[in-house]
Design a protein around this motif. Sequence first.
Motif, short mmCIF file in Angstrom:
data_model
loop_
_atom_site.label_atom_id
_atom_site.label_comp_id
_atom_site.label_asym_id
_atom_site.label_seq_id
_atom_site.Cartn_x
_atom_site.Cartn_y
_atom_site.Cartn_z
N ARG A 1 5.96 -1.50 2.12
CA ARG A 1 6.10 -0.12 1.75
C ARG A 1 5.02 0.66 2.80
NH1 ARG A 1 8.15 0.80 -2.79
NH2 ARG A 1 7.57 -1.11 -4.00
N GLU A 2 3.91 0.09 2.99
CA GLU A 2 2.97 0.80 3.90
C GLU A 2 3.66 1.10 5.32
OE1 GLU A 2 -1.26 0.23 6.16
OE2 GLU A 2 -0.57 -1.16 4.82
N SER B 1 6.14 4.05 5.06
CA SER B 1 5.55 5.20 4.54
C SER B 1 5.32 6.10 5.88
CB SER B 1 4.17 5.07 3.82
OG SER B 1 4.59 4.47 2.61
N PRO C 1 8.63 7.99 -3.68
CA PRO C 1 7.65 7.00 -2.79
C PRO C 1 8.77 6.32 -1.64
CG PRO C 1 7.68 6.76 -5.12
CD PRO C 1 8.56 7.84 -4.81
N ALA C 2 8.07 5.79 -0.60
CA ALA C 2 8.82 5.11 0.36
C ALA C 2 9.17 3.79 -0.22
CB ALA C 2 7.57 4.65 1.54
N CYS D 1 11.49 7.03 3.39
CA CYS D 1 10.30 6.82 4.12
C CYS D 1 9.18 7.72 3.85
CB CYS D 1 10.76 6.71 5.74
SG CYS D 1 11.83 5.48 6.20
N PRO E 1 5.13 9.61 3.34
CA PRO E 1 4.25 10.04 2.01
C PRO E 1 5.10 10.36 1.10
CG PRO E 1 3.50 11.21 3.77
CD PRO E 1 4.79 10.31 4.54
#
Length: 210
Positions: free
Chosen positions: A6-7, A10, A73-74, A93, A95
């Motif tokens: 997920r990071e 983002s 949210p991504a 993708c 933020p």
Amino acid sequence: MTSSVRELLSADARQVAPLLLGAVLTHEGRDGTVAVRITEVEAYLGPHDSLHPDPGSHTFRGATARNAPMFGPAGHLYVYFTYGLHHCANIVCGPVGLASALLLRAGEVVAGEELALSRRPTSKFPKDLASGPARLATALGLTTADSGRDALGTPFHLELPQAPAEDISSGPRVGVSGAGGTHDYPWRFWLTGDPTVSRYKAGKVRTRAR
């Protein structure tokens, strides 16, 4: 693992796109499991008044109930119905609050080929099962009911490649008319030479943004 994926997602979709090539998206549906290795994606960004305006994006004119997942949210899905016939799937993708997503344009079915074929009975060859965004969504059994759902959680799973692909091509997006479909927006990315990648077609005269 989920948090690290997920990071990565983002970030800006244009940066994420090459990293998603070769990833495997799996959907464990009620009628079985299908997994697709992603071979082609297109990046889409934000509204006309955002930091990254994208005249080819569904969000160009602003947020709506339909495109709301693109601002979310991504790692979540944005699935839309087009031309009254087909579903197309995106992975969100960026933020939260900044519209950004990757259209899953093409892939290779790597698990559940029999089920994918039952959903795509007109496909003549295995390479055709998910070659194109509508085919890919159909093979995975995705509909607008999945829009907003988390692609990183059950019944979905997204596994990134162990290493980024080395041979990647990029160019203008398929079927996008107006400025968003020109070489000023070379936001389509694909695995060079992969047989599942869809053929390029220029956009027709557009009456509304993607």
